[in-house]
Design an enzyme around this catalytic site. Structure first.
Site, PDB file in Angstrom:
ATOM      1  N   ASP A 182       0.795  -1.228   0.000  1.00 62.76           N
ATOM      2  CA  ASP A 182       0.000   0.000   0.000  1.00 62.76           C
ATOM      3  C   ASP A 182       0.828   1.280   0.000  1.00 62.76           C
ATOM      4  OD1 ASP A 182       0.966  -0.417   2.571  1.00 62.76           O
ATOM      5  OD2 ASP A 182      -0.751   0.553   3.524  1.00 62.76           O
ATOM      6  N   GLU A 183       2.116   1.178  -0.330  1.00 63.41           N
ATOM      7  CA  GLU A 183       2.954   2.369  -0.255  1.00 63.41           C
ATOM      8  C   GLU A 183       4.115   2.254  -1.233  1.00 63.41           C
ATOM      9  OE1 GLU A 183       4.638   5.175   3.342  1.00 63.41           O
ATOM     10  OE2 GLU A 183       4.344   3.040   3.711  1.00 63.41           O
TER      11      GLU A 183
END
Length: 349
Positions: free
Chosen positions: A94-95
């Site tokens: 998610d990053e």
């Protein structure tokens, strides 16, 4: 991404939207992997025990993790990144860091690029993302947390040092709780305090990290965006609803973990020579047992060594988690092609 795992569950389960929710564990045991923003209002956060989370919020919703679904959405998000640049360094599902100095759209504004990417992510997945924009990775990461959820922030070169001087030391990316407490014991509570200490002092107190702390508070961080990161290990693990008591139970529950490791090996094409068995006991103490082979292990060898490690010595306590890992992998830096890092020119107005 904002509260990624929890947001995916609320996306797929409309009845959970707007309600306090965590991914992982249950009211009786386990650990919180992610907490929705509604749950965070109750003081719930990732890595908290599920029992404590349930105590803080009796009506808390517990959702089982679905990593295949998270990976599916992560892939869609990454495709959007590659519309703008090939210099993408994923940190997790998610990053990621993106170097957009030179970008495929020919856009001059990184702020505009960040906004477009966030809008496309929302349109394609239904999820909210936040972004940070700056001239190095350290500052971009800090900026990404400033206006969460569903926001973005920019730290310009001329603003960096003043911003960092006022920043609480616990908010510095890469300074964890233990290091922050050590710094606070030395009278370092914010960037201004950190800046007053010499490189010699910081190196004496923090070793090699001292130079890093000396630089970052001055807005200096020379780490490049690395589009290909070398994998150091491959692993899978499982936390059980009930503690495992007998070796038979442990063997039975170890096999699905072994199958998952093999699935990941086959998908990635990776081989390794070191097999590690991870044991977390009922009292949360950890033990790791490892064996390194002369040749890369095949499927049968991995299972045989896993059993050998399990039976290597007595299991002294009930087991709540088992994990298997493979390291000493057949990946070298020579096998990975790194994109050329782009230089960032700044011009005086």
């Amino acid at each position: 991404m904002d509260a990624f795992y929890a947001s995916v569950e609320q996306l797929d389960h409309p009845e959970w939207r707007g309600k306090p929710l965590v991914v992982g564990g249950n009211a009786a045991r386990g650990v919180v992997a992610a907490a929705s923003y509604e749950a965070r209002k109750f003081g719930i956060h990732s890595a908290m025990s599920s029992v404590l989370a349930a105590r803080k919020c009796p009506h808390l919703i517990f959702a089982r993790h679905r990593f295949d679904r998270y990976k599916e959405l992560s892939s869609q998000i990454r495709e959007i990144f590659y519309e703008y640049t090939d210099l993408v360094e994923p940190l997790s599902l998610d990053e990621a860091f993106l170097d957009v100095t030179e970008n495929k759209k020919g856009l001059k504004s990184a702020i505009l690029i960040a906004r477009q990417i966030r809008e496309k992510i929302k349109e394609k997945t239904g999820l909210n993302a936040s972004a940070g924009v700056s001239y190095n990775k350290f500052l971009a990461k800090i900026a990404s947390d400033l206006n969460k959820p569903n926001g973005q922030a920019v730290i310009l070169p001329e603003e960096a040092e003043d911003f960092l001087e006022k920043l609480p030391i616990g908010k510095f990316f890469g300074i964890g709780k233990v290091t922050a407490e050590k710094m606070q014991s030395l009278g370092i509570h914010n960037g201004q305090d950190l800046k007053e200490f010499s490189l010699q002092f910081l190196t004496k107190k923090f070793g090699k990290s001292g130079l890093h702390y000396f630089n970052i508070v001055r807005g200096i961080h020379l780490s490049e965006v690395q589009p290909n990161r070398i994998r150091k290990s491959l692993s899978a693990e499982n936390t059980f609803e009930k503690d495992l008591i007998s070796l038979d139970e442990m063997e039975e529950n170890l096999y699905p973990i072994f199958e998952e490791v093999i699935r990941r090996i086959e998908k990635s094409g990776i081989k390794g020579r070191t097999i590690s068995l991870k044991l977390k006991y009922a009292d949360f103490t950890l033990q790791t047992r490892s064996k390194t082979l002369e040749q890369y292990a095949d499927t049968d060898q991995i299972w045989q060594v896993s059993l050998e490690l399990l039976h290597q010595e007595e299991i002294p306590k009930p087991v709540r988690l088992l994990g298997l890992g493979l390291s000493n992998l057949n990946i070298t830096e020579e096998q990975v092609h790194f994109g050329e890092q782009l230089k960032i020119p700044f011009h005086n107005k």
